[in-house]
Design a protein around this motif. Structure first.
Motif, PDB file in Angstrom:
ATOM      1  N   THR A  43     -12.426   9.263 -21.804  1.00 56.30           N
ATOM      2  CA  THR A  43     -11.175   9.103 -22.316  1.00 56.30           C
ATOM      3  C   THR A  43     -10.454   8.498 -20.855  1.00 56.30           C
ATOM      4  N   VAL A  44     -10.097   7.274 -21.064  1.00 55.48           N
ATOM      5  CA  VAL A  44      -9.437   6.595 -19.823  1.00 55.48           C
ATOM      6  C   VAL A  44      -7.967   6.833 -20.156  1.00 55.48           C
ATOM      7  N   THR A  45      -7.033   7.313 -19.380  1.00 59.53           N
ATOM      8  CA  THR A  45      -5.598   7.312 -19.583  1.00 59.53           C
ATOM      9  C   THR A  45      -5.067   6.565 -18.481  1.00 59.53           C
ATOM     10  N   HIS A  46      -3.977   5.970 -18.438  1.00 59.56           N
ATOM     11  CA  HIS A  46      -3.207   5.279 -17.700  1.00 59.56           C
ATOM     12  C   HIS A  46      -1.947   5.790 -17.154  1.00 59.56           C
ATOM     13  N   MET A  47      -1.301   5.489 -16.367  1.00 58.67           N
ATOM     14  CA  MET A  47      -0.115   5.932 -15.940  1.00 58.67           C
ATOM     15  C   MET A  47       0.533   4.989 -14.908  1.00 58.67           C
ATOM     16  N   GLU A  74       6.930  -7.235  -0.520  1.00 61.37           N
ATOM     17  CA  GLU A  74       6.443  -8.118  -1.467  1.00 61.37           C
ATOM     18  C   GLU A  74       5.442  -8.033  -2.179  1.00 61.37           C
ATOM     19  N   SER A  75       4.418  -6.976  -1.771  1.00 58.79           N
ATOM     20  CA  SER A  75       3.259  -6.643  -2.634  1.00 58.79           C
ATOM     21  C   SER A  75       3.570  -5.248  -3.409  1.00 58.79           C
ATOM     22  N   ILE A  76       4.834  -4.727  -3.151  1.00 59.57           N
ATOM     23  CA  ILE A  76       5.261  -3.361  -3.789  1.00 59.57           C
ATOM     24  C   ILE A  76       5.710  -3.643  -5.327  1.00 59.57           C
ATOM     25  N   THR A  77       5.038  -3.074  -6.228  1.00 56.12           N
ATOM     26  CA  THR A  77       5.354  -3.282  -7.733  1.00 56.12           C
ATOM     27  C   THR A  77       5.203  -2.046  -8.428  1.00 56.12           C
ATOM     28  N   LEU A  78       5.803  -1.831  -9.676  1.00 54.91           N
ATOM     29  CA  LEU A  78       5.641  -0.797 -10.299  1.00 54.91           C
ATOM     30  C   LEU A  78       4.484  -1.118 -11.220  1.00 54.91           C
ATOM     31  N   LEU A  79       3.306  -0.532 -11.480  1.00 51.06           N
ATOM     32  CA  LEU A  79       2.155  -0.799 -12.432  1.00 51.06           C
ATOM     33  C   LEU A  79       2.051   0.225 -13.556  1.00 51.06           C
ATOM     34  N   GLU A  80       2.064  -0.124 -14.728  1.00 51.70           N
ATOM     35  CA  GLU A  80       1.928   0.704 -15.777  1.00 51.70           C
ATOM     36  C   GLU A  80       0.472   0.951 -16.467  1.00 51.70           C
ATOM     37  N   ASP A  81      -0.506   0.355 -15.651  1.00 49.72           N
ATOM     38  CA  ASP A  81      -1.944   0.568 -16.340  1.00 49.72           C
ATOM     39  C   ASP A  81      -2.798   1.115 -15.073  1.00 49.72           C
ATOM     40  N   VAL A  82      -2.251   1.694 -14.238  1.00 48.68           N
ATOM     41  CA  VAL A  82      -3.148   2.705 -13.234  1.00 48.68           C
ATOM     42  C   VAL A  82      -4.009   3.766 -13.841  1.00 48.68           C
ATOM     43  N   VAL A  83      -5.193   3.768 -13.570  1.00 47.28           N
ATOM     44  CA  VAL A  83      -6.134   4.894 -14.179  1.00 47.28           C
ATOM     45  C   VAL A  83      -5.716   6.195 -13.589  1.00 47.28           C
ATOM     46  N   THR A  84      -5.438   7.088 -14.581  1.00 47.61           N
ATOM     47  CA  THR A  84      -4.939   8.317 -14.176  1.00 47.61           C
ATOM     48  C   THR A  84      -6.221   9.083 -13.505  1.00 47.61           C
ATOM     49  N   PRO A  85      -5.909   9.733 -12.028  1.00 45.81           N
ATOM     50  CA  PRO A  85      -6.886  10.352 -11.649  1.00 45.81           C
ATOM     51  C   PRO A  85      -7.611  11.582 -12.480  1.00 45.81           C
ATOM     52  N   PRO A 114      -0.823   9.283   6.114  1.00 49.17           N
ATOM     53  CA  PRO A 114      -0.680   7.882   5.884  1.00 49.17           C
ATOM     54  C   PRO A 114      -2.030   7.257   5.401  1.00 49.17           C
ATOM     55  N   TRP A 115      -3.067   7.847   5.891  1.00 46.25           N
ATOM     56  CA  TRP A 115      -4.342   7.094   5.660  1.00 46.25           C
ATOM     57  C   TRP A 115      -4.969   7.384   4.260  1.00 46.25           C
ATOM     58  N   SER A 116      -4.392   8.373   3.674  1.00 52.13           N
ATOM     59  CA  SER A 116      -4.800   9.011   2.349  1.00 52.13           C
ATOM     60  C   SER A 116      -4.901   7.731   1.445  1.00 52.13           C
ATOM     61  N   PRO A 117      -5.937   7.939   0.634  1.00 55.11           N
ATOM     62  CA  PRO A 117      -6.190   6.978  -0.443  1.00 55.11           C
ATOM     63  C   PRO A 117      -5.371   6.929  -1.333  1.00 55.11           C
ATOM     64  N   CYS A 118      -5.008   8.126  -1.599  1.00 56.29           N
ATOM     65  CA  CYS A 118      -3.966   8.340  -3.030  1.00 56.29           C
ATOM     66  C   CYS A 118      -2.665   8.552  -2.472  1.00 56.29           C
ATOM     67  N   GLY A 119      -1.649   8.239  -3.456  1.00 62.22           N
ATOM     68  CA  GLY A 119      -0.310   8.582  -2.967  1.00 62.22           C
ATOM     69  C   GLY A 119       0.356   9.366  -3.937  1.00 62.22           C
ATOM     70  N   THR A 120       1.755   9.502  -4.020  1.00 64.49           N
ATOM     71  CA  THR A 120       2.472  10.509  -4.686  1.00 64.49           C
ATOM     72  C   THR A 120       3.352   9.761  -5.564  1.00 64.49           C
ATOM     73  N   LEU A 121       3.637   8.469  -5.332  1.00 62.15           N
ATOM     74  CA  LEU A 121       4.789   7.740  -6.486  1.00 62.15           C
ATOM     75  C   LEU A 121       4.003   7.303  -7.523  1.00 62.15           C
ATOM     76  N   CYS A 122       3.700   8.172  -8.461  1.00 59.76           N
ATOM     77  CA  CYS A 122       3.070   8.112  -9.549  1.00 59.76           C
ATOM     78  C   CYS A 122       3.277   9.266 -10.621  1.00 59.76           C
ATOM     79  N   GLU A 123       2.809   9.125 -11.895  1.00 56.39           N
ATOM     80  CA  GLU A 123       3.058  10.390 -12.514  1.00 56.39           C
ATOM     81  C   GLU A 123       1.924  11.668 -12.473  1.00 56.39           C
ATOM     82  N   THR A 124       0.859  11.249 -11.907  1.00 59.33           N
ATOM     83  CA  THR A 124      -0.089  12.443 -11.807  1.00 59.33           C
ATOM     84  C   THR A 124      -0.968  12.222 -10.552  1.00 59.33           C
ATOM     85  N   ILE A 125      -1.472  13.233  -9.765  1.00 57.42           N
ATOM     86  CA  ILE A 125      -1.831  13.041  -8.645  1.00 57.42           C
ATOM     87  C   ILE A 125      -3.254  14.077  -8.483  1.00 57.42           C
ATOM     88  N   VAL A 126      -4.329  13.971  -7.988  1.00 52.00           N
ATOM     89  CA  VAL A 126      -5.302  14.855  -7.847  1.00 52.00           C
ATOM     90  C   VAL A 126      -5.457  14.883  -6.126  1.00 52.00           C
TER      91      VAL A 126
END
Length: 500
Positions: A132-136, A148-159, A243-255
C-alpha cells in the motif's frame, strides 16, 4: 447409490464426447495453421540466398516436427477413453489387490476434478498482500533554485518505518526557518546525497523532492521495535533535525530516528511547541556548549546578542537572562521593546547604531558576543569583544563539501564512508541535536523559563505567502505552518511578537 454412479457415468461419457470433438477440431486448426506457417517460412527463406544452409536445417527440423505430430495424432485417435479407463482399473487392482469396477474409477476422476477446481478457486482467491502506497502533502524543494523551487506537493510518498529505532509521527505543526531557504539553495546537498546513496533505503528516498522543515510538533502513530521506552504511541512529541537530514518536517507524516525526538512541553500547544526545537537546540548548544556558560560562570557577564529578533536570538536572550547575565541586544527598532520584555537590560537599533554606541555599555568590550546575523557580521562582532571575549556564531556553518567538484568529491566520499563507519555523523555534524537537549528545553518551557515566540501561523495552501513573509524580515520569532486535513482548529495569522 446406483443412480448416482449411473449419472456420473453418463457425465463422463459426455466429457468423453466433448474431449474427442475438441481434439478433432484442434487437429484441423493445427493442420491448417502448420500448412500456413510452413508456406510462410518457405517464402521467407527462399528470398535469402546468403543463409541457405540454415534454411535447409530449419526446413528439415520443421518436417520432423510435423511428422512427429502426425504420429502422435494417429496414436491418440487409436485410443478410446474406455480403453484408458480399463487399463487404469487393471493397474489399480494389480497394485492393491482389491476389486475395483468402472464406477470406482469414474468416482475417483470426479473427486480429482472437483478437488482440482476447489484448489484452483482457493488459489486465485488468496492473493499476496499488495504494498500500500499512500501519499501526503509536503512543502518541498524540487531543485536547488532557492525559493523558486519551493512548492506544495500533494503526491509525496508517505514514509514508512524501515529501521528499528525509528518513530512515525503525525505532524500537527511545523516551523518555517531561514534554513529551509538555504536547503532549497543547496546547503548540505553533498552530505544529503551521500546519506541517501549509502546509508538509507534507496527505494524510499530520492534527492528530489526534498521535504523542507527542521522541526515540528506532533503525535506518535507508530514505533520501531527498539525505540526508547519513554516514547509510546499517542505521545505528544517534538522533533529537531539537522540541516543535512534527508527528511524534513513540513509534511503530514514523518519517520525519524528516536535520537531527534523528545516529549513536547505540557504547557504548550503544538503551534507554540513547533517554534522551539530547532532554534532552541541551536541556542542551547551556543550558550551551554560553545560558550560553556552555567549559573555560576554567567552571573554579571557582559553579553551582547547581535540581531536578537531571529527565532534563535530570542531564545538566547531568554537563556542568558535566566543565567543572570548582563544582556544587551542589537536588533531592528521595531523589536527593541519586545527584547526588553524578554529580559534584556539594554537594546540598540541596528539601523542607526555605531560601534562606539554598542561599546558604551561595555567600555572594555563584551565577554561573549552571540552573532545570529551570519558571517558578514563576524568582523564587527570581533570588535565588540574584550581581550578574553569570544564570538559565538549562530548562523549556518559553512560546509566546504557543497562546493566540491568531481575529483575532490570522489575522495571526500571515500573518507566519509570510513568516517561514518567508525564515527557516525560526528565527522561532519556541527549540529549535535539529540533528545537530551529537547528534554532540557521542555523542562524550561514547563517551568516558564523559556517562552516561545510565535509570529504567524499559515495553512499549507498559504505556503508561498509564508515564505514571502519570512523573507520580508518583518518577523519576530518563528513562522509556523499547519495542514488542513488535521482535526485541530484552524488558527488565523497572529500579529508579530505575541508571547504565550
Amino acid at each position: 447409490m446406483g443412480k448416482t454412479i449411473t449419472d456420473l457415468y453418463n457425465g463422463f461419457e459426455t466429457i468423453k464426447v466433448l474431449m474427442t470433438t475438441a481434439l478433432e477440431n484442434g487437429t484441423i486448426a493445427f493442420d491448417r495453421w502448420s500448412d500456413q506457417m510452413h508456406q510462410l517460412v518457405l517464402e521467407t527463406w527462399n528470398n535469402s540466398s546468403s543463409i541457405q544452409n540454415i534454411h535447409e536445417v530449419i526446413h528439415l527440423g520443421w518436417e520432423q516436427v510435423i511428422e512427429a505430430w502426425l504420429q502422435t495424432k494417429c496414436s491418440l485417435q487409436r485410443y478410446d477413453l474406455n480403453v484408458l479407463v480399463d487399463a487404469l482399473q487393471s493397474k489399480i487392482i494389480y497394485l492393491t489387490g482389491n476389486s475395483f469396477n468402472r464406477s470406482h474409477v469414474y468416482i475417483g476422476f470426479a473427486g480429482l476434478f472437483v478437488g482440482s477446481g476447489v484448489g484452483f478457486l482457493i488459489g486465485i482467491s488468496i492473493k499476496p498482500s499488495a504494498i500500500t502506497v499512500t501519499h501526503m502533502k509536503a512543502a518541498s524543494a524540487t531543485s536547488y533554485n532557492g525559493t523558486e523551487s519551493i512548492t506544495l506537493l500533494e503526491d509525496v510518498v508517505t514514509p514508512k518505518i524501515t529501521e528499528s529505532n525509528q518513530v512515525m509521527i503525525m505532524v500537527r505543526a511545523a516551523a518555517i526557518d531561514p534554513m529551509d531557504i538555504l536547503v532549497a539553495s543547496g546547503y548540505g546537498s553533498f552530505i544529503r546525497k551521500f546519506l541517501i546513496k549509502h546509508t538509507l533505503n534507496k527505494s524510499m528516498h530520492r534527492e528530489f523532492p526534498i521535504v523542507l522543515g527542521r522541526d515540528c510538533s506532533g503525535v506518535v502513530i507508530d514505533l520501531g521495535s527498539e525505540v526508547r521506552r519513554d516514547i509510546n504511541i499517542n505521545d505528544e512529541v517534538w522533533v529537531s533535525l539537522p540541516p543535512w537530514s534527508p527528511c524534513g518536517t513540513l509534511c503530514e507524516t514523518i519517520v525519524v530516528p528516536d535520537t531527534y525526538v523528545g516529549h513536547k512541553p505540557r504547557s504548550l500547544t503544538h503551534e507554540q511547541a513547533a517554534t522551539l526545537p530547532f532554534s532552541g537546540s541551536l541556542a542551547w548548544l551556543a550558550v551551554f556548549q560553545t560558550a560553556n556558560l552555567n549559573p555560576l560562570t554567567a552571573v554579571d557577564k557582559k553579553i551582547i546578542i547581535y540581531c536578537g529578533d531571529t527565532g534563535t536570538g530570542s531564545i538566547i536572550v531568554q537563556l542568558c537572562c535566566y543565567l543572570k547575565a548582563d544582556v544587551t541586544v542589537a536588533c531592528p527598532s521595531r523589536v527593541c521593546h519586545f527584547m526588553k520584555y524578554l529580559g534584556a537590560t539594554t537594546t540598540y537599533e541596528t539601523e542607526t547604531v555605531s560601534i562606539d554606541q554598542l561599546l558604551s555599555t561595555a567600555p572594555n568590550g563584551y565577554d561573549y558576543v552571540f552573532n545570529t546575523a551570519g558571517e558578514l557580521k563576524n568582523s564587527l562582532c570581533k570588535q565588540l569583544c574584550n581581550v578574553c571575549g569570544i564570538v559565538v556564531p549562530i548562523g549556518p556553518h559553512h560546509l566546504p563539501s557543497d562546493s566540491f567538484g568531481l575529483v575532490r568529491g570522489f575522495f571526500y566520499v571515500q573518507w566519509l564512508r570510513l568516517a561514518f563507519l567508525f564515527k557516525g555523523n560526528k565527522c561532519w555534524d556541527h549540529y549535535e541535536f539529540n533528545s537530551t537537549i529537547l528534554n532540557e528545553l521542555a523542562s524550561m518551557a514547563n517551568d516558564y523559563v523559556l517562552r516561545p515566540v510565535l509570529d504567524k501561523t499559515f495553512m499549507e495552501h498559504e505556503l508561498e505567502r509564508a515564505f514571502k513573509h519570512l523573507q520580508s524580515r518583518q518577523t519576530i520569532g518563528k513562522v509556523v505552518m499547519k495542514f488542513s486535513n488535521l482535526s485541530c482548529p484552524t488558527l488565523m495569522p497572529r500579529s508579530s511578537g505575541i508571547l504565550f
